[in-house]
Design a protein around this motif. Structure first.
Motif, PDB file in Angstrom:
ATOM      1  N   ASN A  92       0.811  -1.224   0.000  1.00  0.00           N
ATOM      2  CA  ASN A  92       0.000   0.000   0.000  1.00  0.00           C
ATOM      3  C   ASN A  92       0.846   1.276   0.000  1.00  0.00           C
ATOM      4  N   ARG A  93       2.178   1.131   0.177  1.00  0.00           N
ATOM      5  CA  ARG A  93       3.044   2.309  -0.006  1.00  0.00           C
ATOM      6  C   ARG A  93       3.249   2.669  -1.476  1.00  0.00           C
ATOM      7  N   LEU A  94       2.607   1.899  -2.358  1.00  0.00           N
ATOM      8  CA  LEU A  94       2.596   2.294  -3.774  1.00  0.00           C
ATOM      9  C   LEU A  94       1.554   3.385  -4.006  1.00  0.00           C
ATOM     10  N   HIS A 112      14.741  -4.182  -0.567  1.00  0.00           N
ATOM     11  CA  HIS A 112      15.790  -4.483   0.420  1.00  0.00           C
ATOM     12  C   HIS A 112      15.350  -4.113   1.834  1.00  0.00           C
ATOM     13  N   HIS A 113      14.056  -3.929   2.051  1.00  0.00           N
ATOM     14  CA  HIS A 113      13.574  -3.570   3.387  1.00  0.00           C
ATOM     15  C   HIS A 113      13.321  -4.810   4.250  1.00  0.00           C
ATOM     16  N   LEU A 114      13.826  -4.739   5.451  1.00  0.00           N
ATOM     17  CA  LEU A 114      13.632  -5.802   6.441  1.00  0.00           C
ATOM     18  C   LEU A 114      12.152  -6.090   6.684  1.00  0.00           C
ATOM     19  N   VAL A 271       0.888  12.330  11.544  1.00  0.00           N
ATOM     20  CA  VAL A 271       2.260  12.817  11.622  1.00  0.00           C
ATOM     21  C   VAL A 271       3.162  11.775  10.968  1.00  0.00           C
ATOM     22  N   ARG A 272       4.009  12.231  10.082  1.00  0.00           N
ATOM     23  CA  ARG A 272       4.996  11.347   9.473  1.00  0.00           C
ATOM     24  C   ARG A 272       6.223  11.328  10.375  1.00  0.00           C
ATOM     25  N   VAL A 273       6.611  10.133  10.759  1.00  0.00           N
ATOM     26  CA  VAL A 273       7.760   9.995  11.640  1.00  0.00           C
ATOM     27  C   VAL A 273       8.897   9.333  10.871  1.00  0.00           C
ATOM     28  N   SER A 274      10.058   9.929  10.967  1.00  0.00           N
ATOM     29  CA  SER A 274      11.249   9.407  10.316  1.00  0.00           C
ATOM     30  C   SER A 274      12.239   9.103  11.417  1.00  0.00           C
ATOM     31  N   MET A 275      12.852   7.920  11.394  1.00  0.00           N
ATOM     32  CA  MET A 275      13.741   7.548  12.496  1.00  0.00           C
ATOM     33  C   MET A 275      15.062   6.985  11.995  1.00  0.00           C
ATOM     34  N   ARG A 276      16.136   7.321  12.694  1.00  0.00           N
ATOM     35  CA  ARG A 276      17.455   6.788  12.349  1.00  0.00           C
ATOM     36  C   ARG A 276      18.128   6.302  13.619  1.00  0.00           C
ATOM     37  N   SER A 277      18.908   5.219  13.494  1.00  0.00           N
ATOM     38  CA  SER A 277      19.663   4.707  14.635  1.00  0.00           C
ATOM     39  C   SER A 277      21.127   4.574  14.240  1.00  0.00           C
ATOM     40  N   GLY A 292       2.983   0.962  13.275  1.00  0.00           N
ATOM     41  CA  GLY A 292       2.268   0.820  12.002  1.00  0.00           C
ATOM     42  C   GLY A 292       3.095   1.109  10.765  1.00  0.00           C
ATOM     43  N   GLY A 293       4.390   1.333  10.919  1.00  0.00           N
ATOM     44  CA  GLY A 293       5.258   1.616   9.767  1.00  0.00           C
ATOM     45  C   GLY A 293       6.247   0.492   9.523  1.00  0.00           C
ATOM     46  N   GLY A 294       7.443   0.860   9.049  1.00  0.00           N
ATOM     47  CA  GLY A 294       8.451  -0.152   8.756  1.00  0.00           C
ATOM     48  C   GLY A 294       9.721   0.478   8.243  1.00  0.00           C
ATOM     49  N   GLY A 295      10.568  -0.323   7.597  1.00  0.00           N
ATOM     50  CA  GLY A 295      11.818   0.194   7.038  1.00  0.00           C
ATOM     51  C   GLY A 295      12.974  -0.738   7.270  1.00  0.00           C
ATOM     52  N   HIS A 296      14.114  -0.178   7.670  1.00  0.00           N
ATOM     53  CA  HIS A 296      15.345  -0.932   7.913  1.00  0.00           C
ATOM     54  C   HIS A 296      15.718  -0.815   9.396  1.00  0.00           C
ATOM     55  N   THR A 297      16.675  -1.637   9.828  1.00  0.00           N
ATOM     56  CA  THR A 297      17.099  -1.596  11.230  1.00  0.00           C
ATOM     57  C   THR A 297      17.547  -0.186  11.639  1.00  0.00           C
ATOM     58  N   LEU A 298      18.296   0.482  10.774  1.00  0.00           N
ATOM     59  CA  LEU A 298      18.868   1.780  11.139  1.00  0.00           C
ATOM     60  C   LEU A 298      18.148   2.980  10.525  1.00  0.00           C
ATOM     61  N   ALA A 299      17.131   2.724   9.691  1.00  0.00           N
ATOM     62  CA  ALA A 299      16.383   3.834   9.068  1.00  0.00           C
ATOM     63  C   ALA A 299      14.963   3.368   8.810  1.00  0.00           C
ATOM     64  N   ALA A 300      14.011   3.996   9.479  1.00  0.00           N
ATOM     65  CA  ALA A 300      12.632   3.531   9.324  1.00  0.00           C
ATOM     66  C   ALA A 300      11.671   4.697   9.470  1.00  0.00           C
ATOM     67  N   GLY A 301      10.391   4.418   9.261  1.00  0.00           N
ATOM     68  CA  GLY A 301       9.402   5.483   9.353  1.00  0.00           C
ATOM     69  C   GLY A 301       8.005   4.945   9.572  1.00  0.00           C
ATOM     70  N   ALA A 302       7.086   5.856   9.877  1.00  0.00           N
ATOM     71  CA  ALA A 302       5.685   5.490  10.067  1.00  0.00           C
ATOM     72  C   ALA A 302       4.840   6.743   9.915  1.00  0.00           C
ATOM     73  N   ARG A 303       3.561   6.535   9.652  1.00  0.00           N
ATOM     74  CA  ARG A 303       2.591   7.634   9.662  1.00  0.00           C
ATOM     75  C   ARG A 303       1.604   7.343  10.777  1.00  0.00           C
ATOM     76  N   ILE A 304       1.507   8.256  11.700  1.00  0.00           N
ATOM     77  CA  ILE A 304       0.738   7.991  12.915  1.00  0.00           C
ATOM     78  C   ILE A 304      -0.368   9.018  13.061  1.00  0.00           C
TER      79      ILE A 304
HETATM   80  P1  5GP Z   1      12.471   8.030   5.532  1.00  0.00           P
HETATM   81  O1  5GP Z   1      12.656   8.311   6.965  1.00  0.00           O
HETATM   82  O2  5GP Z   1      13.672   8.381   4.721  1.00  0.00           O
HETATM   83  O3  5GP Z   1      11.198   8.537   4.977  1.00  0.00           O
HETATM   84  O4  5GP Z   1      12.343   6.450   5.442  1.00  0.00           O
HETATM   85  C1  5GP Z   1      13.305   5.592   5.977  1.00  0.00           C
HETATM   86  C2  5GP Z   1      12.961   4.181   5.607  1.00  0.00           C
HETATM   87  O5  5GP Z   1      11.758   3.775   6.259  1.00  0.00           O
HETATM   88  C3  5GP Z   1      12.699   4.021   4.124  1.00  0.00           C
HETATM   89  O6  5GP Z   1      13.377   2.886   3.712  1.00  0.00           O
HETATM   90  C4  5GP Z   1      11.219   3.900   3.999  1.00  0.00           C
HETATM   91  O7  5GP Z   1      10.863   3.026   2.990  1.00  0.00           O
HETATM   92  C5  5GP Z   1      10.763   3.392   5.354  1.00  0.00           C
HETATM   93  N1  5GP Z   1       9.508   4.064   5.726  1.00  0.00           N
HETATM   94  C6  5GP Z   1       9.343   5.384   5.906  1.00  0.00           C
HETATM   95  N2  5GP Z   1       8.063   5.669   6.237  1.00  0.00           N
HETATM   96  C7  5GP Z   1       7.403   4.497   6.250  1.00  0.00           C
HETATM   97  C8  5GP Z   1       6.033   4.124   6.508  1.00  0.00           C
HETATM   98  O8  5GP Z   1       5.155   4.950   6.788  1.00  0.00           O
HETATM   99  N3  5GP Z   1       5.740   2.797   6.406  1.00  0.00           N
HETATM  100  C9  5GP Z   1       6.688   1.865   6.094  1.00  0.00           C
HETATM  101  N4  5GP Z   1       6.319   0.582   6.027  1.00  0.00           N
HETATM  102  N5  5GP Z   1       7.966   2.181   5.848  1.00  0.00           N
HETATM  103  C10 5GP Z   1       8.328   3.470   5.919  1.00  0.00           C
END
Ligand code: 5GP
Ligand code: MN
Length: 327
Positions: A92-94, A112-114, A271-277, A292-304
């Motif tokens: 659904n991220r399409l 390549h996402h975990l 709110v769009r949350v962007s996270m880095r470790s 409710g989001g996803g991504g990689h171990t060191l870079a991920a995100g969610a919309r809350i």
């Molecule tokens: P960024 O913080 O640069 O937007 O995203 C970092 C990583 O987390 C990216 O690889 C992205 O695909 C993933 N990501 C960011 N936002 C979301 C989200 O709302 N849902 C999911 N499943 N992955 C996310």
């Protein structure tokens, strides 16, 4: 998680005619570069290829070779044989690109996402790859698919951006070997591409950073750094979504900071949350999946769902919990 070989994908690419190549909403250089590279290779094979992203081509990446191929999806579903999702952790991220290919008979998922659950008929999820562009390179090379300068430049941009200019931990000898081949065989001008990628930002981006820094907070004994962008500030500055890409790196770059968080208020009450470790034991993908989001171990995100202050408190609490469990 991959149960598909490059040979199987190569066969499908050769045996079908109508393709749609899709990437995630709010695309980055990896999504756009990978989409264009694969599209150009298929175009050379004489295939009919649509290259769609909900957001269309971003101004920032419009220097990419043949950038004009990448457009917003058509409003009515188009008949395609094969839909290929690139760099997209969950289907659904399409966004609107998903509905536009309602009729596809085969779905290919290359990522390549975990957190990718492995949707689709043919799936290659290589979490060791620092960029989806690297997997596309391997696909093209292993299957003898067409390769040229324009494809090389798109793949180089994909890999350069998703590795943070060859710095992030998944960058390895293989990444440099691929970059070497792209530069040599593709005849790339690295300085020129880097300038277009990293020294061509609108002044607005720095103005956004100035406002973000005013909201900067350090919590958990300075191990967590965060800042936020309200709708009002975004509107006042006329911010484009892509202006923010990479600004979070300023927080992560601070000594002692383990987790960096960027909060961006969205129009739809979320709110769009962007996270880095900086520490593998503090898995921000796991934190974001919980939200409710996803991504990689060191870079991920969610919309809350929720207001800025409320989401900030909730998320920082989750980060604190993860820090207690982790390091
Ligand atoms: P960024 O913080 O640069 O937007 O995203 C970092 C990583 O987390 C990216 O690889 C992205 O695909 C993933 N990501 C960011 N936002 C979301 C989200 O709302 N849902 C999911 N499943 N992955 C996310
Ligand atoms: Mn990527």
């Amino acid at each position: 998680m991959s149960n598909t070989t490059f040979e199987q994908i190569g066969k499908v690419l050769r045996e079908h005619q109508h393709f749609a190549i899709l990437g995630h909403v709010r695309p980055d250089g990896d999504a756009l570069g990978s989409q264009l590279a694969l599209a150009l290779s298929l175009e050379q094979l004489g295939k009919d290829v649509r290259v769609w992203n909900e957001d269309g081509m971003l101004e920032k990446y419009s220097f990419l070779p043949r950038a004009e191929l990448l457009t917003k999806p058509s409003a009515t579903p188009a008949p395609v044989d094969v839909a290929i999702a690139l760099d997209t952790a969950i289907q659904n991220r399409l966004g609107t690109a998903l509905a536009a290919v309602g009729s596809a008979t085969i779905w290919i998922n290359i990522d390549h996402h975990l957190s990718n659950p492995g949707y689709g008929d043919l799936v290659i999820v290589d979490v060791s790859a620092p960029a989806t562009g690297e997997i596309i390179f391997n696909l093209i090379k292993s299957q003898g698919l067409p390769f040229n300068h324009d494809i090389a430049e798109n793949l180089y941009a994909a890999i350069s951006t998703d590795t943070g200019s060859f710095q992030y931990p998944k960058t390895n000898a293989r990444t440099f070997a691929i970059a070497e081949e792209l530069v040599r065989a593709g005849g790339l001008d690295v300085g020129k591409i880097s300038q277009q990628l990293y020294e061509n930002y609108p002044r607005r981006r720095l103005e956004v950073l100035r406002e973000l820094l005013r909201t900067m907070r350090f919590t958990a004994d300075d191990r967590v750094a965060s800042f936020s962008l309200s709708l009002k500030t975004a509107a006042d500055l006329g911010v484009f979504p892509e202006d923010n890409e990479g600004l979070i790196d300023h927080l992560r770059a601070v000594r002692g900071v383990i987790v960096a968080v960027f909060f961006e208020e969205l129009a739809e009450g979320k709110v769009r949350v962007s996270m880095r470790s900086k520490d593998e034991t503090v898995d921000v993908c796991a934190i974001c999946q919980k939200l409710g989001g996803g991504g990689h171990t060191l870079a991920a995100g969610a919309r809350i769902r929720g207001g800025l202050a409320e989401v900030e408190e909730k998320v920082l609490e989750e980060v604190l919990e993860a820090l207690k469990r982790g390091s």
